[in-house]
Design a protein around this motif. Sequence first.
Motif, PDB file in Angstrom:
ATOM      1  N   ILE A  61      34.526  49.518  42.848  1.00 24.50           N
ATOM      2  CA  ILE A  61      34.820  49.793  41.538  1.00 24.50           C
ATOM      3  C   ILE A  61      33.785  49.590  40.589  1.00 24.50           C
ATOM      4  O   ILE A  61      33.480  50.515  39.676  1.00 24.50           O
ATOM      5  N   PRO A  62      33.065  48.336  40.501  1.00 23.93           N
ATOM      6  CA  PRO A  62      32.125  48.274  39.466  1.00 23.93           C
ATOM      7  C   PRO A  62      31.035  49.277  39.526  1.00 23.93           C
ATOM      8  O   PRO A  62      30.342  49.657  38.464  1.00 23.93           O
ATOM      9  N   GLN A  63      30.925  50.067  40.486  1.00 21.07           N
ATOM     10  CA  GLN A  63      29.597  50.909  40.810  1.00 21.07           C
ATOM     11  C   GLN A  63      30.137  52.533  40.355  1.00 21.07           C
ATOM     12  O   GLN A  63      29.428  53.388  40.548  1.00 21.07           O
ATOM     13  N   MET A  64      31.583  52.491  40.574  1.00 28.64           N
ATOM     14  CA  MET A  64      31.896  54.111  40.410  1.00 28.64           C
ATOM     15  C   MET A  64      31.832  54.646  39.174  1.00 28.64           C
ATOM     16  O   MET A  64      31.737  53.836  38.153  1.00 28.64           O
ATOM     17  N   ARG A  65      31.843  55.990  39.104  1.00 27.32           N
ATOM     18  CA  ARG A  65      31.594  56.813  37.787  1.00 27.32           C
ATOM     19  C   ARG A  65      32.871  57.174  37.426  1.00 27.32           C
ATOM     20  O   ARG A  65      33.545  57.723  38.351  1.00 27.32           O
ATOM     21  N   VAL A  66      33.014  56.903  36.191  1.00 25.12           N
ATOM     22  CA  VAL A  66      34.363  57.392  35.528  1.00 25.12           C
ATOM     23  C   VAL A  66      34.025  58.513  34.538  1.00 25.12           C
ATOM     24  O   VAL A  66      33.413  58.427  33.677  1.00 25.12           O
ATOM     25  N   PHE A  67      35.019  59.605  34.664  1.00 23.84           N
ATOM     26  CA  PHE A  67      34.781  60.521  33.496  1.00 23.84           C
ATOM     27  C   PHE A  67      36.061  60.909  32.955  1.00 23.84           C
ATOM     28  O   PHE A  67      37.001  60.858  33.687  1.00 23.84           O
ATOM     29  N   GLY A  97      34.475  42.714  35.665  1.00 14.43           N
ATOM     30  CA  GLY A  97      33.148  43.119  35.313  1.00 14.43           C
ATOM     31  C   GLY A  97      33.471  44.704  34.785  1.00 14.43           C
ATOM     32  O   GLY A  97      34.679  45.223  34.662  1.00 14.43           O
ATOM     33  N   LYS A  98      32.571  45.566  35.261  1.00 15.10           N
ATOM     34  CA  LYS A  98      32.784  47.023  34.601  1.00 15.10           C
ATOM     35  C   LYS A  98      33.821  47.558  35.562  1.00 15.10           C
ATOM     36  O   LYS A  98      34.066  47.447  36.941  1.00 15.10           O
ATOM     37  N   ASN A  99      34.654  48.353  34.829  1.00 18.15           N
ATOM     38  CA  ASN A  99      35.801  49.229  35.418  1.00 18.15           C
ATOM     39  C   ASN A  99      37.044  48.424  35.932  1.00 18.15           C
ATOM     40  O   ASN A  99      37.867  49.025  36.481  1.00 18.15           O
ATOM     41  N   ALA A 100      36.989  47.178  35.692  1.00 16.78           N
ATOM     42  CA  ALA A 100      37.868  46.308  36.315  1.00 16.78           C
ATOM     43  C   ALA A 100      39.364  46.707  35.757  1.00 16.78           C
ATOM     44  O   ALA A 100      40.288  46.350  36.578  1.00 16.78           O
ATOM     45  N   HIS A 101      39.333  47.303  34.667  1.00 21.05           N
ATOM     46  CA  HIS A 101      40.704  47.524  34.048  1.00 21.05           C
ATOM     47  C   HIS A 101      41.534  48.595  34.600  1.00 21.05           C
ATOM     48  O   HIS A 101      42.553  48.727  34.480  1.00 21.05           O
ATOM     49  N   LEU A 102      40.363  49.351  35.628  1.00 17.80           N
ATOM     50  CA  LEU A 102      41.249  50.440  36.270  1.00 17.80           C
ATOM     51  C   LEU A 102      41.841  50.055  37.625  1.00 17.80           C
ATOM     52  O   LEU A 102      42.582  50.665  38.270  1.00 17.80           O
ATOM     53  N   HIS A 103      41.518  48.596  37.906  1.00 22.08           N
ATOM     54  CA  HIS A 103      42.161  48.177  39.252  1.00 22.08           C
ATOM     55  C   HIS A 103      43.422  47.571  38.924  1.00 22.08           C
ATOM     56  O   HIS A 103      43.372  46.481  38.227  1.00 22.08           O
TER      57      HIS A 103
END
Length: 532
Positions: A61-67, A97-103
């Motif tokens: 998840i921290p490395q995934m790209r979000v659009f 960390g990055k994108n953690a709010h989507l988990h």
Amino acid sequence: MKVVRKIFIICGFAIIVAPMLFCVFWSFFFFPDDYAITQREARIASPLISEKIDVDLLQRIPQMRVFGNASSLVIEGLLNKIKQQRVLIKQEAYTYGKNAHLHVRIGTGHQGIWVDERSAILLPMGTSVYFDIEIKKGARAEFAGLSTLASGNLAVVLKSGKKFTVIEELYLDEYKQKFTAQDAVLRFINRKYPRATDDIGWKIFTIHLSKYEGRRIQLGFMNKGNSAIAIANPRIFIPAKQRRYNVIYIVFDGVSTRLWSMYNENSSLTPFMKQKAEEEFIVFDNMFALGDKTRISTVGLFCSIFPFLSRHGINRNYIPDNEIEHFYAAVRLGQFMPLPEFFRRNGYISRQFGNSGFTVQLLGTGVDYGFDASYEFSFNPYDTYGITTRFFNFLRENAGREFFVYLHYNTPHKPFYAPLRYYFKGVLNAPLASLWRPDFMGCIQYTDDVFKNLYEAFKTHGLLENSMIVVATDHGSGFDLSKFDAGFQYADYTRMMFMIYIPPRLRRELGITQKRVSPYISQLNIAPTLVE
């Protein structure tokens, strides 16, 4: 005299008929005997496809790209809307960390009946996420989907350079929480296990990726509908010639060691377990829990630390949020690692089936130990059957994979429900103990058959060759008429029934020959040993 005679006749008739009616009611309406049903389910095999997890997308998840607009503010608004639909949801405890709010962790069902909670990515409307992966031979993606606010449309997309290819277009019905608090009330007529076999809401998808073998691509999930979509446990599986050992941990709640036949030759309550203990298991005579309550015991089992360090292993059924957050922060800082989370991070499916209420934070008594999914069953009288049938379903889908599974049965715990014949067997096999708790003895007798069907499933799916199987209690108990009013027997409450099955090949490799282990051992040793 005639009146008196009539009264005696009526009373005599009632004394004879009332127990018969009660037996009919209990056996055919309230708690039908499920032994034959689960035995049939235990013998249903499935093709054993040997696989292992190549990529767990949730770990990336921290490395995934979000659009698209997937900001923290948007996710917070979605969480509130989903909660208003009476769907259980919260943010993932151990991701930061990055994108953690989507988990997130999202659960279908209702507290007090069942909760099927899964670790997932929450995808808002009009957004997409992409993962960089290398496709290996025989790869296939698998995930569960849930559309929460309306019917949803999800596209699985492959991106290579600037080119997009839609691999699959998937449709998801809107999940509506049909249960309310009124459904959590025990009914008098419970025939045919409607709760235990209810639809769990999640839809499982498999996407074959073999034709992209050898390519490094971006695998994406695109929300094309008008609803938030949860993508639970997205993983890439590949064929595996060799797999690591599985770990299956089975706990029966709160039984004194003296009531198990493998510990007491005068007890006839669990003859099958005694037979298997003597033939195939290593029995620990003096394994001790950290305390006399389930919550305290699970801290030792899953974390190998004392309850005062975890801050949640205490004798109460409510844990303040700040105490729970202290626990999660300690895990994120690397101070310790819960066993289920450790297995998950190391490429295992990490699953829980139970009705203890302590391994699912979505329940008021629970803490998240890091299972990738938890099926928490708490609606009597289906809890025992419900746990078993869901576990058997899991085995039919995952027996050829690497997994850590924890099953927690309240079977010998209050309210002490069992099919009727086990109460009679319990009294016959433990007459003196039954003077004190006949219902308890019946439930222990029932536990022997519950384990018999579990063992049958292990044979069906070939798990005795590649799985370590722990059978234990979380703690002991003090139900013993001979010691009534004899003071507080703390050892009775903390000594655990504990035996472990080690596959023959591993036994030979480790040079294990003993059948009984007599030294005093703490459950703090269990998790490190299984990990090693």
